[in-house]
Scaffold this motif. Structure first.
Motif, PDB file in Angstrom:
ATOM      1  N   LEU A 152      43.418  16.206  46.005  1.00 48.27           N
ATOM      2  CA  LEU A 152      43.867  17.010  44.868  1.00 48.27           C
ATOM      3  C   LEU A 152      43.099  18.326  44.813  1.00 48.27           C
ATOM      4  CD1 LEU A 152      45.548  17.196  42.230  1.00 48.27           C
ATOM      5  CD2 LEU A 152      43.621  16.133  41.055  1.00 48.27           C
ATOM      6  N   LYS A 153      41.799  18.264  45.013  1.00 51.31           N
ATOM      7  CA  LYS A 153      40.980  19.477  44.974  1.00 51.31           C
ATOM      8  C   LYS A 153      41.450  20.477  46.025  1.00 51.31           C
ATOM      9  CE  LYS A 153      36.289  21.295  45.220  1.00 51.31           C
ATOM     10  NZ  LYS A 153      34.857  21.023  45.456  1.00 51.31           N
ATOM     11  N   ALA A 154      41.751  19.982  47.227  1.00 52.21           N
ATOM     12  CA  ALA A 154      42.173  20.859  48.313  1.00 52.21           C
ATOM     13  C   ALA A 154      43.559  21.435  48.069  1.00 52.21           C
ATOM     14  CB  ALA A 154      42.136  20.107  49.636  1.00 52.21           C
ATOM     15  N   ALA A 155      44.417  20.701  47.360  1.00 49.54           N
ATOM     16  CA  ALA A 155      45.810  21.118  47.160  1.00 49.54           C
ATOM     17  C   ALA A 155      45.936  22.274  46.174  1.00 49.54           C
ATOM     18  CB  ALA A 155      46.645  19.933  46.678  1.00 49.54           C
ATOM     19  N   ILE A 156      44.979  22.397  45.269  1.00 50.41           N
ATOM     20  CA  ILE A 156      45.045  23.425  44.216  1.00 50.41           C
ATOM     21  C   ILE A 156      44.208  24.626  44.631  1.00 50.41           C
ATOM     22  CG2 ILE A 156      44.472  23.916  41.802  1.00 50.41           C
ATOM     23  CD1 ILE A 156      45.083  20.989  41.182  1.00 50.41           C
ATOM     24  N   SER A 157      44.758  25.817  44.439  1.00 55.85           N
ATOM     25  CA  SER A 157      44.097  27.034  44.891  1.00 55.85           C
ATOM     26  C   SER A 157      42.813  27.290  44.116  1.00 55.85           C
ATOM     27  CB  SER A 157      45.028  28.235  44.733  1.00 55.85           C
ATOM     28  OG  SER A 157      45.201  28.555  43.359  1.00 55.85           O
ATOM     29  N   GLU A 158      41.920  28.049  44.742  1.00 53.24           N
ATOM     30  CA  GLU A 158      40.654  28.402  44.108  1.00 53.24           C
ATOM     31  C   GLU A 158      40.892  29.210  42.831  1.00 53.24           C
ATOM     32  OE1 GLU A 158      36.512  30.863  45.119  1.00 53.24           O
ATOM     33  OE2 GLU A 158      37.954  30.405  46.710  1.00 53.24           O
ATOM     34  N   THR A 159      41.901  30.087  42.869  1.00 56.81           N
ATOM     35  CA  THR A 159      42.218  30.892  41.687  1.00 56.81           C
ATOM     36  C   THR A 159      42.657  30.008  40.526  1.00 56.81           C
ATOM     37  OG1 THR A 159      42.877  32.775  43.049  1.00 56.81           O
ATOM     38  CG2 THR A 159      43.680  32.739  40.785  1.00 56.81           C
ATOM     39  N   ALA A 160      43.495  29.002  40.825  1.00 52.46           N
ATOM     40  CA  ALA A 160      43.962  28.085  39.779  1.00 52.46           C
ATOM     41  C   ALA A 160      42.795  27.296  39.190  1.00 52.46           C
ATOM     42  CB  ALA A 160      45.018  27.145  40.330  1.00 52.46           C
ATOM     43  N   TRP A 161      41.880  26.854  40.049  1.00 53.76           N
ATOM     44  CA  TRP A 161      40.715  26.125  39.533  1.00 53.76           C
ATOM     45  C   TRP A 161      39.869  27.048  38.652  1.00 53.76           C
ATOM     46  CZ3 TRP A 161      40.961  21.272  39.176  1.00 53.76           C
ATOM     47  CH2 TRP A 161      41.416  20.440  40.198  1.00 53.76           C
ATOM     48  N   LYS A 162      39.712  28.307  39.045  1.00 55.08           N
ATOM     49  CA  LYS A 162      38.920  29.246  38.251  1.00 55.08           C
ATOM     50  C   LYS A 162      39.481  29.390  36.841  1.00 55.08           C
ATOM     51  CE  LYS A 162      36.910  32.249  41.818  1.00 55.08           C
ATOM     52  NZ  LYS A 162      36.905  33.624  42.390  1.00 55.08           N
ATOM     53  N   GLY A 163      40.818  29.340  36.740  1.00 55.16           N
ATOM     54  CA  GLY A 163      41.457  29.469  35.437  1.00 55.16           C
ATOM     55  C   GLY A 163      41.120  28.346  34.484  1.00 55.16           C
ATOM     56  N   THR A 164      40.682  27.210  35.022  1.00 54.35           N
ATOM     57  CA  THR A 164      40.342  26.050  34.178  1.00 54.35           C
ATOM     58  C   THR A 164      38.876  26.040  33.772  1.00 54.35           C
ATOM     59  OG1 THR A 164      39.698  24.580  35.998  1.00 54.35           O
ATOM     60  CG2 THR A 164      42.044  24.694  35.454  1.00 54.35           C
ATOM     61  N   MET A 165      38.076  26.940  34.344  1.00 56.94           N
ATOM     62  CA  MET A 165      36.627  26.860  34.162  1.00 56.94           C
ATOM     63  C   MET A 165      36.165  27.365  32.801  1.00 56.94           C
ATOM     64  SD  MET A 165      35.034  27.916  37.861  1.00 56.94           S
ATOM     65  CE  MET A 165      35.234  26.826  39.292  1.00 56.94           C
ATOM     66  N   VAL A 166      35.221  26.657  32.252  1.00 57.51           N
ATOM     67  CA  VAL A 166      34.506  27.057  31.048  1.00 57.51           C
ATOM     68  C   VAL A 166      33.025  26.973  31.390  1.00 57.51           C
ATOM     69  CG1 VAL A 166      33.995  26.508  28.641  1.00 57.51           C
ATOM     70  CG2 VAL A 166      36.323  26.227  29.510  1.00 57.51           C
ATOM     71  N   ASP A 167      32.349  28.100  31.322  1.00 57.50           N
ATOM     72  CA  ASP A 167      30.942  28.184  31.732  1.00 57.50           C
ATOM     73  C   ASP A 167      30.747  27.662  33.150  1.00 57.50           C
ATOM     74  OD1 ASP A 167      30.224  29.265  29.267  1.00 57.50           O
ATOM     75  OD2 ASP A 167      29.848  27.293  28.383  1.00 57.50           O
ATOM     76  N   GLY A 168      31.725  27.977  34.004  1.00 58.11           N
ATOM     77  CA  GLY A 168      31.613  27.625  35.415  1.00 58.11           C
ATOM     78  C   GLY A 168      31.945  26.190  35.750  1.00 58.11           C
ATOM     79  N   ARG A 169      32.428  25.425  34.793  1.00 65.03           N
ATOM     80  CA  ARG A 169      32.736  24.005  35.023  1.00 65.03           C
ATOM     81  C   ARG A 169      34.232  23.756  34.818  1.00 65.03           C
ATOM     82  NH1 ARG A 169      28.817  21.966  37.784  1.00 65.03           N
ATOM     83  NH2 ARG A 169      29.299  19.840  37.023  1.00 65.03           N
ATOM     84  N   ILE A 170      34.761  22.734  35.496  1.00 64.75           N
ATOM     85  CA  ILE A 170      36.195  22.404  35.462  1.00 64.75           C
ATOM     86  C   ILE A 170      36.423  21.216  34.527  1.00 64.75           C
ATOM     87  CG2 ILE A 170      38.169  21.612  36.838  1.00 64.75           C
ATOM     88  CD1 ILE A 170      36.793  22.953  39.272  1.00 64.75           C
ATOM     89  N   TYR A 171      37.355  21.389  33.595  1.00 66.48           N
ATOM     90  CA  TYR A 171      37.627  20.339  32.612  1.00 66.48           C
ATOM     91  C   TYR A 171      39.074  19.853  32.621  1.00 66.48           C
ATOM     92  CZ  TYR A 171      33.042  21.478  30.699  1.00 66.48           C
ATOM     93  OH  TYR A 171      31.696  21.677  30.534  1.00 66.48           O
ATOM     94  N   GLY A 172      39.889  20.380  33.511  1.00 68.71           N
ATOM     95  CA  GLY A 172      41.286  19.963  33.539  1.00 68.71           C
ATOM     96  C   GLY A 172      41.896  20.216  34.901  1.00 68.71           C
ATOM     97  N   VAL A 173      42.999  19.518  35.167  1.00 68.37           N
ATOM     98  CA  VAL A 173      43.729  19.677  36.428  1.00 68.37           C
ATOM     99  C   VAL A 173      44.954  20.539  36.157  1.00 68.37           C
ATOM    100  CG1 VAL A 173      44.952  18.519  38.294  1.00 68.37           C
ATOM    101  CG2 VAL A 173      42.941  17.430  37.260  1.00 68.37           C
ATOM    102  N   PRO A 174      45.002  21.754  36.712  1.00 65.78           N
ATOM    103  CA  PRO A 174      46.135  22.647  36.453  1.00 65.78           C
ATOM    104  C   PRO A 174      47.373  22.240  37.238  1.00 65.78           C
ATOM    105  CG  PRO A 174      44.656  23.664  38.033  1.00 65.78           C
ATOM    106  CD  PRO A 174      44.012  22.363  37.623  1.00 65.78           C
TER     107      PRO A 174
END
Length: 528
Positions: A152-174
């Motif tokens: 799942l981590k590999a399937a989602i783009s780095e930009t999409a993961w960045k959009g979920t970050m709060v204080d540099g941490r990921i709290y949701g799966v876009p």
């Protein structure tokens, strides 16, 4: 502290209720179940996962989804659970929040301390994804992804993961599904041709069309209900200069805006502009003309329902909703062939939908966060799971013919109807066109992709804790006078009513809210 913070946010959110936030027009939160295995035969991976997660004990997961339960949902879920039990030793119980209850029940879901595992989240929801993340309501999955869901981590783009970050941490799966959801007016092309018009591309064109409807038809141009107040506000924002929606006040009510993408750190309330006053005057004119029914504030029937019953010449919504309802609209009124006037297109304000805007999150009250993440990975990276959660059971709810998802001839709505509003789990890879959606989707999205802009606020987490009281008071003002202004239903002259609305916003604390939003935006930089 978490419970107190979230309860305050929840109470503020519930003040806005649902009058201004009908789902079919709420910035892309309408389900359009699409997904497939691209014609391939789906296969399941039998056995227990070897990810290092202990799956020896069965996990019973609770998944909250918006909408009601279809008659066949339990049958579909039983098939899903067979696969989950075999693959990760887990099962899912789906609980539902009906569309009409979202404004009240969704915020309280997180504030109440209820134990559940997964839910939908969005920056534009009644409680923002970023608020939930910053107030410890969501599981931090940053470090968990490599161990539990590497595919799942590999399937989602780095930009999409960045959009979920709060204080540099990921709290949701876009989501991994491309879509555009600009607001607009879906209208009957047969009437357009009848009146000698080619298309609606401006407010003036829309007025000309609606005047023709009044002169020649027995129904209103927009035969809707109170939810259209927010749609009228969206039309104002989208057709005015470079204005863009800004955070601070919920997008389900009369919210803040910025003058342009470049000046995003400066926000204001439209009520204090000449454009808003002129719009309020226009809304009174439209109301007096009869563009919508006199009882619109009390009506329980939406314009789309009336449209399909040949009792409305159009309905206000967003593009993805119009595309998804195309088949149902044409089936109900074959000659109507609805077109769509996109409010923001002329001013270059088609915004890309970023993955975080439809996310799946794990509650901090989850007893099995790792297993929940494993289930999310299955739904988004395994087509056999994807088809079930998005389509249903092949041969019963759907079939794929020549690459298109169709409804089987044997389908009986009374026993086969159903499906899940799991649009946060959608992916482009497994998406196929449906015979019920508008075939223009592909070409339209290709054109918009060439000119689309990024929302400058994606990634911004507004913390409302210092202005909770003010936001609740503003919601009360919006529910009453704000809604009436947008439908031309004030008891006073619209200019006088606007002055009263401005004064009420001031008393409610609008200046404090704006100052707090701008203070938090000061050091924020948009995701590139």
């Amino acid at each position: 502290m978490k419970g107190k913070k979230l309860l305050g946010v929840a109470l503020a959110a519930t003040m806005s209720m649902s009058l201004l936030g009908a789902c079919s027009s709420s910035n892309g939160n309408e389900p359009t179940n699409t997904g497939s295995n691209n014609g391939k035969t789906p296969t399941s991976t039998a056995g227990t996962e070897s990810s290092g997660v202990d799956t020896s004990k069965e996990a019973k997961l609770v998944y909250y989804l918006w909408g009601g339960e279809g008659v066949a949902n339990k049958d579909i879920l039983a098939e899903i659970n067979k696969k989950l039990k075999a693959d990760i030793n887990a099962t899912i119980e789906v609980k539902y929040i009906d569309w009409g209850d979202i404004a009240t029940k969704y915020p309280l879901l997180f504030a109440s301390g209820e134990k559940f595992d997964m839910s939908h989240a969005s920056p534009g929801a009644q409680v923002s994804y970023y608020t939930l993340a910053s107030q410890d309501a969501l599981v931090d999955i940053t470090d968990m992804l490599d161990k539990v869901a590497p595919k799942l981590k590999a399937a989602i783009s780095e930009t999409a993961w960045k959009g979920t970050m709060v204080d540099g941490r990921i709290y949701g799966v876009p989501s991994m599904y491309s879509e555009y959801t600009p607001s607009g007016y879906a209208y009957r092309s047969d009437l357009l041709k009848k009146y000698g018009m080619e298309k609606i591309a401006s407010i003036e064109d829309m007025e000309k069309y609606m005047d023709n409807v009044l002169a020649n038809e027995s129904y209103a141009p927009i035969n809707g209900n109170a939810a259209d107040a927010q749609n009228m506000f969206r039309m104002l924002v989208d057709t005015t200069g470079k204005w863009l929606n800004a955070p601070g006040i919920s997008f389900s009510e009369l919210n803040l805006v910025t003058e342009s993408p470049e000046s995003f750190k400066k926000v204001f309330h439209p009520a204090f502009t000449p454009e808003f006053e002129a719009w309020a005057v226009k809304m009174r004119e439209w109301s007096d003309k009869g563009y919508w029914p006199k009882d619109i504030l009390s009506s329980q029937v939406g314009a789309n329902t009336n449209f399909q019953a040949a009792n409305s010449a159009g309905y206000l919504t967003h593009a993805q909703d119009w595309i998804g309802k195309y088949g149902a609209d044409k089936k109900a009124q074959p000659e109507a062939d609805p077109y769509f006037y996109t409010f923001g297109e002329a001013n270059g304000k088609i915004k890309r939908k970023i993955g975080v805007e439809n996310s799946t999150v794990i509650s901090t009250n989850s007893g099995n966060p790792e297993r929940a993440l494993m289930a999310i990975e299955k739904f988004m990276t395994d087509p056999s799971y994807y088809n079930l959660i998005q389509y249903g059971i092949e041969g019963r709810q759907y079939e794929i013919v020549d690459g298109v998802k169709k409804t089987p001839e044997s389908f009986n709505q009374e026993k086969d109807g159903g499906g899940f509003a799991a649009w946060s789990l959608r992916t482009d890879e497994y998406n196929l066109p449906m015979d019920s959606e508008n075939p223009v989707r592909k070409s339209l999205y290709e054109e918009w992709d060439k000119v689309a802009i990024n929302d400058p606020y994606v990634g911004f987490s507004f913390d409302p804790s210092k202005v909770t009281t003010e936001l609740a008071a503003i919601s009360n003002v919006n529910m009453q006078l704000g809604m009436q202004l947008m439908l031309g239903k004030t008891s006073k002259d619209p200019k006088t009513a606007v002055e009263e609305y401005r004064a009420d916003l001031k008393k409610a604390g609008i200046d404090k809210v704006i100052a707090e939003v701008e203070a938090q935006l000061a050091n924020f930089e948009p995701i590139q």
